[in-house]
Design a protein around this motif. Structure first.
Motif, mmCIF file in Angstrom:
data_model
loop_
_atom_site.group_PDB
_atom_site.id
_atom_site.type_symbol
_atom_site.label_atom_id
_atom_site.label_comp_id
_atom_site.label_asym_id
_atom_site.label_seq_id
_atom_site.Cartn_x
_atom_site.Cartn_y
_atom_site.Cartn_z
ATOM 1 N N LEU A 237 0.812 -1.215 0.000
ATOM 2 C CA LEU A 237 0.000 0.000 0.000
ATOM 3 C C LEU A 237 0.847 1.267 0.000
ATOM 4 O O LEU A 237 0.524 2.239 -0.676
ATOM 5 C CB LEU A 237 -0.935 0.009 1.215
ATOM 6 C CG LEU A 237 -2.037 -1.050 1.242
ATOM 7 C CD1 LEU A 237 -2.765 -1.010 2.584
ATOM 8 C CD2 LEU A 237 -3.020 -0.849 0.105
ATOM 9 N N GLU A 238 1.929 1.269 0.760
ATOM 10 C CA GLU A 238 2.724 2.486 0.873
ATOM 11 C C GLU A 238 3.493 2.809 -0.405
ATOM 12 O O GLU A 238 4.010 3.915 -0.550
ATOM 13 C CB GLU A 238 3.663 2.412 2.073
ATOM 14 C CG GLU A 238 4.691 1.320 2.021
ATOM 15 C CD GLU A 238 5.452 1.193 3.343
ATOM 16 O OE1 GLU A 238 5.148 1.942 4.278
ATOM 17 O OE2 GLU A 238 6.338 0.327 3.423
ATOM 18 N N VAL A 243 0.192 8.139 -1.935
ATOM 19 C CA VAL A 243 0.176 7.835 -0.503
ATOM 20 C C VAL A 243 1.365 8.500 0.181
ATOM 21 O O VAL A 243 2.521 8.228 -0.157
ATOM 22 C CB VAL A 243 0.212 6.311 -0.259
ATOM 23 C CG1 VAL A 243 0.291 6.018 1.240
ATOM 24 C CG2 VAL A 243 -1.013 5.645 -0.871
ATOM 25 N N LYS A 244 1.086 9.381 1.160
ATOM 26 C CA LYS A 244 2.144 10.058 1.909
ATOM 27 C C LYS A 244 2.638 9.192 3.061
ATOM 28 O O LYS A 244 3.832 9.053 3.292
ATOM 29 C CB LYS A 244 1.654 11.396 2.462
ATOM 30 C CG LYS A 244 1.498 12.478 1.427
ATOM 31 C CD LYS A 244 0.874 13.732 2.013
ATOM 32 C CE LYS A 244 1.735 14.367 3.091
ATOM 33 N NZ LYS A 244 1.123 15.628 3.598
ATOM 34 N N ILE A 246 1.198 5.857 6.100
ATOM 35 C CA ILE A 246 0.179 4.886 6.510
ATOM 36 C C ILE A 246 0.273 4.657 8.011
ATOM 37 O O ILE A 246 1.370 4.475 8.562
ATOM 38 C CB ILE A 246 0.361 3.534 5.781
ATOM 39 C CG1 ILE A 246 0.198 3.702 4.273
ATOM 40 C CG2 ILE A 246 -0.653 2.507 6.301
ATOM 41 C CD1 ILE A 246 0.358 2.406 3.497
ATOM 42 N N LEU A 255 -4.630 5.777 5.582
ATOM 43 C CA LEU A 255 -3.666 6.347 4.653
ATOM 44 C C LEU A 255 -3.854 7.854 4.580
ATOM 45 O O LEU A 255 -4.987 8.335 4.530
ATOM 46 C CB LEU A 255 -3.850 5.758 3.250
ATOM 47 C CG LEU A 255 -3.396 4.328 2.957
ATOM 48 C CD1 LEU A 255 -4.140 3.306 3.796
ATOM 49 C CD2 LEU A 255 -3.568 4.018 1.468
ATOM 50 N N THR A 256 -2.763 8.584 4.589
ATOM 51 C CA THR A 256 -2.806 10.015 4.316
ATOM 52 C C THR A 256 -2.374 10.226 2.866
ATOM 53 O O THR A 256 -1.266 9.833 2.488
ATOM 54 C CB THR A 256 -1.881 10.795 5.256
ATOM 55 O OG1 THR A 256 -2.258 10.538 6.608
ATOM 56 C CG2 THR A 256 -1.995 12.294 4.995
ATOM 57 N N LEU A 257 -3.264 10.826 2.069
ATOM 58 C CA LEU A 257 -2.999 11.006 0.641
ATOM 59 C C LEU A 257 -2.455 12.398 0.357
ATOM 60 O O LEU A 257 -2.693 13.337 1.119
ATOM 61 C CB LEU A 257 -4.294 10.800 -0.159
ATOM 62 C CG LEU A 257 -5.070 9.502 0.096
ATOM 63 C CD1 LEU A 257 -6.274 9.437 -0.847
ATOM 64 C CD2 LEU A 257 -4.184 8.284 -0.076
ATOM 65 N N TYR A 262 -6.246 10.903 -5.756
ATOM 66 C CA TYR A 262 -5.626 9.576 -5.844
ATOM 67 C C TYR A 262 -6.533 8.466 -5.313
ATOM 68 O O TYR A 262 -6.223 7.287 -5.456
ATOM 69 C CB TYR A 262 -4.307 9.555 -5.069
ATOM 70 C CG TYR A 262 -3.218 10.391 -5.695
ATOM 71 C CD1 TYR A 262 -2.443 9.891 -6.747
ATOM 72 C CD2 TYR A 262 -2.969 11.685 -5.257
ATOM 73 C CE1 TYR A 262 -1.455 10.671 -7.335
ATOM 74 C CE2 TYR A 262 -1.983 12.466 -5.832
ATOM 75 C CZ TYR A 262 -1.223 11.962 -6.876
ATOM 76 O OH TYR A 262 -0.236 12.724 -7.453
ATOM 77 N N ILE A 266 -6.563 4.134 -6.046
ATOM 78 C CA ILE A 266 -6.291 3.251 -4.912
ATOM 79 C C ILE A 266 -7.462 2.304 -4.690
ATOM 80 O O ILE A 266 -7.283 1.112 -4.421
ATOM 81 C CB ILE A 266 -6.002 4.080 -3.635
ATOM 82 C CG1 ILE A 266 -4.710 4.870 -3.811
ATOM 83 C CG2 ILE A 266 -5.921 3.186 -2.401
ATOM 84 C CD1 ILE A 266 -4.425 5.855 -2.689
#
Length: 299
Positions: A237-238, A243-244, A246, A255-257, A262, A266
């Motif tokens: 995922l990372e 994705v900034k 997780i 998750l921080t996008l 995006y 995802i």
């Protein structure tokens, strides 16, 4: 009835505690003033209460300068608690009500109502010093509005309350608002501010970083908080585009996008055309935004 703070500054010699602060609170609103310790919140409260003069700027209530209004239209719960240890709960409330110009006979209905509302009936004749910290807090809170003020300031009202009593207080604040009381409060518990306030001012070292609606503040960041429940490993995922970072929860990932655009790609990757148990895109919480703006870190 509107509180208007217009370009207010408070200086102590060379130290600027509040710097060119402006905001408006409309009648019947609940407005949050938030910031770290030393941000200027209590100084602002004291200027509104005319306990301290402004160095520059003006504060008015319904068009009248704050130092010319009837003080009984104001109510105040200070962060530093102060009730009389040897006085009973009931006598305490009558005392503060009469201090604000109310007649004891007329106070009875309010005293009885709020003692019952805050589940203090069995403590009515008890001395304050025998009460738990939470019950002392409830007594002082009632004392701050027993005289039915038009404008009420609550400085850290949730401090020391358990979840049950916290809910009692939240419901009381909403009831006061519905009955026309304008409320300004501060709290370090951002979830309470987020739940109760539509508008707020975020202070840092006396300067407003944001003043306006909570939704407008959240829109500055966009919907960048994505919560998903999947068996896909974190390592996979990372590496996804956008994705900034997780955070791994008990049974889900947050998750921080970089931005919300995006999210679709995802979703397509995680679902792969199949049922996905949880996929939720939302704004950052006020606490997360607060840490980013005030703490100087990036969420």
């Amino acid at each position: 009835m509107t509180l208007f703070i217009d370009q207010v500054t408070k200086k102590y010699q060379d130290f600027v505690a509040v710097d060119n602060l402006s905001f408006t609170i409309e009648k019947g609103a609940i407005f949050g003033l938030i910031g770290q310790n030393g941000a200027g919140k209590t100084t602002t409260f004291r200027m509104i209460l005319d306990l301290q003069e402004t160095t520059e700027g003006n504060i008015t209530w319904n068009g009248t300068h704050i130092n010319s209004i009837n003080r009984d239209v104001l109510g105040y719960l200070p962060e530093e608690r102060g009730i009389f240890p040897s006085m009973t709960v009931e006598d305490q409330l009558y005392f503060f009500g009469e201090l604000r110009g109310q007649q004891k006979k007329k106070l009875k209905k309010e005293v009885d109502y709020w003692i019952d509302r805050f589940e203090l009936e069995d403590k009515r004749k008890a001395k304050a010093e025998t009460l738990s910290k939470g019950n002392q807090q409830k007594v002082q809170l009632i004392a701050s509005f027993i005289h039915k003020p038009e404008f009420l300031i609550l400085d850290e009202p949730f401090s020391g309350l358990d979840p049950v009593n916290m809910d009692l207080l939240k419901n009381a604040i909403l009831e006061l608002r519905d009955n026309g009381t304008t409320i300004l409060f501060s709290s370090h518990q951002m979830d309470n501010v987020e739940e109760l306030c539509d508008h707020l001012c975020l202070l840092k070292r006396g300067v407003s970083l944001f003043t306006g609606s909570l939704l407008d503040l959240k829109k500055q960041y966009g919907k960048t908080k994505l919560t998903i429940r999947t068996e896909i490993p974190k390592e996979v995922l990372e590496r996804l585009e956008g994705v900034k970072e997780i955070h791994v929860g008990k049974d889900q990932y947050t998750l921080t996008l970089i931005n919300e655009s995006y999210a679709q790609s995802i979703f397509d990757f995680v679902s792969n055309g199949k049922y996905i148990e949880k996929f939720s895109l939302d704004y950052l919480s006020l606490e997360e935004i607060f840490k980013d703006k005030v703490g100087g870190t990036h969420v």
